[in-house]
Design a protein around this motif. Structure first.
Motif, PDB file in Angstrom:
ATOM      1  N   SER A  46     -16.208  25.091 -37.592  1.00  0.00           N
ATOM      2  CA  SER A  46     -16.080  24.161 -36.473  1.00  0.00           C
ATOM      3  C   SER A  46     -17.032  23.006 -36.576  1.00  0.00           C
ATOM      4  O   SER A  46     -18.166  23.167 -37.355  1.00  0.00           O
ATOM      5  CB  SER A  46     -16.006  24.766 -34.734  1.00  0.00           C
ATOM      6  N   TRP A 176      -6.645  22.769 -37.110  1.00  0.00           N
ATOM      7  CA  TRP A 176      -6.883  21.610 -37.761  1.00  0.00           C
ATOM      8  C   TRP A 176      -5.739  20.358 -37.864  1.00  0.00           C
ATOM      9  O   TRP A 176      -5.875  19.201 -37.913  1.00  0.00           O
ATOM     10  CB  TRP A 176      -7.431  21.592 -39.157  1.00  0.00           C
ATOM     11  N   ASN A 179      -3.683  17.089 -33.112  1.00  0.00           N
ATOM     12  CA  ASN A 179      -4.046  15.710 -32.914  1.00  0.00           C
ATOM     13  C   ASN A 179      -4.179  14.582 -34.064  1.00  0.00           C
ATOM     14  O   ASN A 179      -4.570  13.481 -34.288  1.00  0.00           O
ATOM     15  CB  ASN A 179      -5.345  15.396 -32.193  1.00  0.00           C
ATOM     16  N   GLN A 271      -6.887  11.110 -35.911  1.00  0.00           N
ATOM     17  CA  GLN A 271      -8.061  11.604 -35.349  1.00  0.00           C
ATOM     18  C   GLN A 271      -9.146  10.851 -35.339  1.00  0.00           C
ATOM     19  O   GLN A 271      -9.933  10.872 -34.727  1.00  0.00           O
ATOM     20  CB  GLN A 271      -8.439  13.105 -36.168  1.00  0.00           C
ATOM     21  N   ASN A 272      -9.228  10.074 -36.487  1.00  0.00           N
ATOM     22  CA  ASN A 272     -10.206   9.207 -36.627  1.00  0.00           C
ATOM     23  C   ASN A 272     -10.160   7.901 -35.717  1.00  0.00           C
ATOM     24  O   ASN A 272     -11.160   7.099 -35.653  1.00  0.00           O
ATOM     25  CB  ASN A 272     -10.555   8.552 -38.155  1.00  0.00           C
ATOM     26  N   GLN A 415      -8.807  15.786 -43.924  1.00  0.00           N
ATOM     27  CA  GLN A 415      -9.761  16.097 -42.574  1.00  0.00           C
ATOM     28  C   GLN A 415     -10.999  16.965 -43.133  1.00  0.00           C
ATOM     29  O   GLN A 415     -11.652  17.616 -42.269  1.00  0.00           O
ATOM     30  CB  GLN A 415      -8.871  16.896 -41.717  1.00  0.00           C
ATOM     31  N   ASP A 429     -13.565  20.287 -39.607  1.00  0.00           N
ATOM     32  CA  ASP A 429     -14.225  20.174 -38.319  1.00  0.00           C
ATOM     33  C   ASP A 429     -13.220  20.020 -37.200  1.00  0.00           C
ATOM     34  O   ASP A 429     -12.244  18.928 -37.486  1.00  0.00           O
ATOM     35  CB  ASP A 429     -15.071  19.019 -38.289  1.00  0.00           C
ATOM     36  N   ARG A 430     -13.542  20.178 -35.926  1.00  0.00           N
ATOM     37  CA  ARG A 430     -12.545  19.939 -34.978  1.00  0.00           C
ATOM     38  C   ARG A 430     -12.733  18.647 -34.313  1.00  0.00           C
ATOM     39  O   ARG A 430     -11.461  18.179 -34.248  1.00  0.00           O
ATOM     40  CB  ARG A 430     -12.797  21.155 -33.884  1.00  0.00           C
ATOM     41  N   ASP A 431     -13.713  18.191 -34.383  1.00  0.00           N
ATOM     42  CA  ASP A 431     -13.848  16.881 -33.763  1.00  0.00           C
ATOM     43  C   ASP A 431     -14.723  15.816 -34.693  1.00  0.00           C
ATOM     44  O   ASP A 431     -15.152  14.770 -34.107  1.00  0.00           O
ATOM     45  CB  ASP A 431     -14.495  16.839 -32.441  1.00  0.00           C
ATOM     46  N   GLU A 432     -14.804  16.255 -35.952  1.00  0.00           N
ATOM     47  CA  GLU A 432     -15.565  15.242 -36.820  1.00  0.00           C
ATOM     48  C   GLU A 432     -14.540  14.183 -37.122  1.00  0.00           C
ATOM     49  O   GLU A 432     -13.718  14.414 -37.912  1.00  0.00           O
ATOM     50  CB  GLU A 432     -15.884  16.040 -37.851  1.00  0.00           C
ATOM     51  N   ALA A 433     -15.061  12.901 -36.706  1.00  0.00           N
ATOM     52  CA  ALA A 433     -14.020  11.816 -37.236  1.00  0.00           C
ATOM     53  C   ALA A 433     -14.880  10.649 -37.831  1.00  0.00           C
ATOM     54  O   ALA A 433     -14.335   9.706 -38.392  1.00  0.00           O
ATOM     55  CB  ALA A 433     -13.496  11.073 -36.046  1.00  0.00           C
TER      56      ALA A 433
END
Length: 453
Positions: A46, A176, A179, A271-272, A415, A429-433
């Motif tokens: 993550s 992954w 969203n 996501q980004n 991603q 990664d879950r929230d890497e943008a």
């Protein structure tokens, strides 16, 4: 003299030993440099435990291998199923290892293959072949959807607990997809493939307000369990009035783009926060239809001829059309948006489909020059005409499942996911943008494209 001879032999043995040890050392170092970093439990990867920027800047931290760009074959469990269908790539030495015992050193068959019924039918490839094939993300997603549905419908406590446990395990592999947004720009073939994907996950395509102008449509499906959005834009026919005798113009694309797609562009941001997570596009069938219609009008023929070789001017026009679409996608979403060109599948026709082959070559050149990668789906499925639902559209089944798995493989990569020879060595990664994961392997894949095209 004899002592000198013995001394020379001893020195030769020492030198040989040094050379062998040195060669082994260099070989070991080289293999370590190319071998991927192993992750024991990729599901636990993550944003808290991954340094994406370090991975991005680390040379040779893993191998950039696109399984769908390797030689191979489509393996399907059955021709009427969407499960257990995969592209089996032939990596170096794989066929040699599996079948080296069928012939002796002189090339004489060890077994009489034609007379030996053990080889027929060939039901399942060897395990290491299937293990090296890409992950069947679509099958995992369908299993997850079935378990989630079972949680809400199952009345038996033990079975409900089992479904909860299974869904939680599958979610560790599919988180992954949450969203994310996939944009597919193409024709009815792509729209049909998107429809199969959504329909098999109990999601319906919802059409936007384009009033079907000149074949232009916008359709979206939303997988609510994962907040996964899949959108299809059909550009429709090319040409000013979309007829055979219309003069070719790029303004027709501009008009449809401004009127329909720009207003809908914010609905497919992923996501980004700036663009779709992946764009897959092509302009094959409509482009082909325009050129064959133009030629039929020119020679005053009654029948469309798909076996004609396109001339240089026509190929230049097609290259300009593709360049226009790529430019508009980058203007809309930025130059770093991950874009794939999906190669066109040949039509199921008694005639030779030379026009599609010509357009495919022009498209490969365009992608090579404009730095766009290729999703070679059309090339992989050529000849599988019995799986078509009509003369151009692919039916629901193994080929549609292959397209979905390919699309998800590229989405996984965009991603930050890394899969090498069938083994997932890095989960997104879950929230890497902020990290541009797509371009970690983009240079290597474009280099391969330039060699192959």
């Amino acid at each position: 003299m004899q002592l000198l001879l013995y001394g020379a032999k001893a020195l030769a043995r020492i030198l040989l030993a040094v050379i062998v040890v040195g060669a082994l050392f260099l070989s070991l170092q080289f293999s370590r440099k190319l071998s991927p970093s192993k992750i024991e439990d990729p599901a636990k990867y993550s944003a808290n435990s991954t340094d994406g920027n370090k991975l991005l800047s680390s040379e040779n931290s893993y191998e950039c291998i696109n399984p769908y760009a390797q030689p191979g074959f489509i393996w399907m469990e059955a021709r009427n199923t969407t499960d257990n269908t995969t592209w089996v790539p032939f990596y170096d030495g794989l066929l040699d290892q599996q079948f080296s015992q069928l012939w002796d050193a002189k090339g004489v068959p060890v077994d009489k293959m034609v007379d030996d019924t053990r080889y027929f039918p060939n039901n399942v490839p060897p395990n290491d072949l299937l293990q090296s094939s890409p992950t069947q993300w679509f099958q995992l997603l369908r299993q997850y959807k079935n378990e989630v549905d079972a949680i809400s419908t199952e009345k038996a406590p033990d079975r409900k607990k089992e479904s909860i446990r299974n869904s939680q395990e599958l979610e560790k592999q599919l988180y992954w997809l949450q969203n994310r947004s996939l944009l597919v720009l193409g024709d009815s073939v792509d729209e049909t493939l998107v429809f199969y994907l959504c329909n098999l996950l109990d999601a319906s395509l919802e059409y936007g307000q384009t009033n079907g102008s000149s074949g232009t449509t916008i359709a979206t499906c939303h997988i609510r369990d994962l907040n996964l959005t899949i959108t299809h834009w059909q550009l429709g026919c090319v040409g000013k009035h979309c007829s055979g005798n219309a003069p070719e113009t790029l303004e027709s694309i501009d008009q449809k783009w401004d009127e329909y797609f720009i207003p809908a562009s914010r609905s497919v941001v992923g996501q980004n926060g700036a663009s779709p997570d992946l764009v897959i596009f092509q302009l094959g069938l409509w482009g082909e239809q325009f050129f064959v219609n133009q030629y039929r009008e020119y020679v005053k023929a009654k029948k469309i001829d798909y076996s004609r070789t396109l001339n240089f001017r026509e190929l230049v026009v097609y290259r300009r059309l593709l360049g226009r679409i790529i430019s508009k996608l980058r203007d809309l979403y930025g130059v770093r948006v991950p874009i794939l060109y999906r190669t066109v599948a040949l039509k199921n026709t008694l005639e030779q489909d030379m026009v599609a082959l010509n357009l495919d070559s022009a498209a490969r050149y365009t992608c090579r020059e404009l730095d766009v990668e290729i999703m070679d789906f059309g090339w992989l499925v050529r000849g599988y005409y019995s799986f078509y639902s009509d003369d151009v559209n692919i039916g629901q089944g193994p080929l549609s499942a292959l397209w979905i798995n390919m699309a998800f493989w590229y989405l996984f990569r965009s991603q930050g996911g890394v899969e090498v020879r069938g083994e997932v060595v890095r989960m997104p990664d879950r929230d890497e943008a902020t990290v541009d994961f797509w371009h970690m392997c983009h240079g290597s894949f474009m280099k391969d494209l330039k060699i192959r095209s």
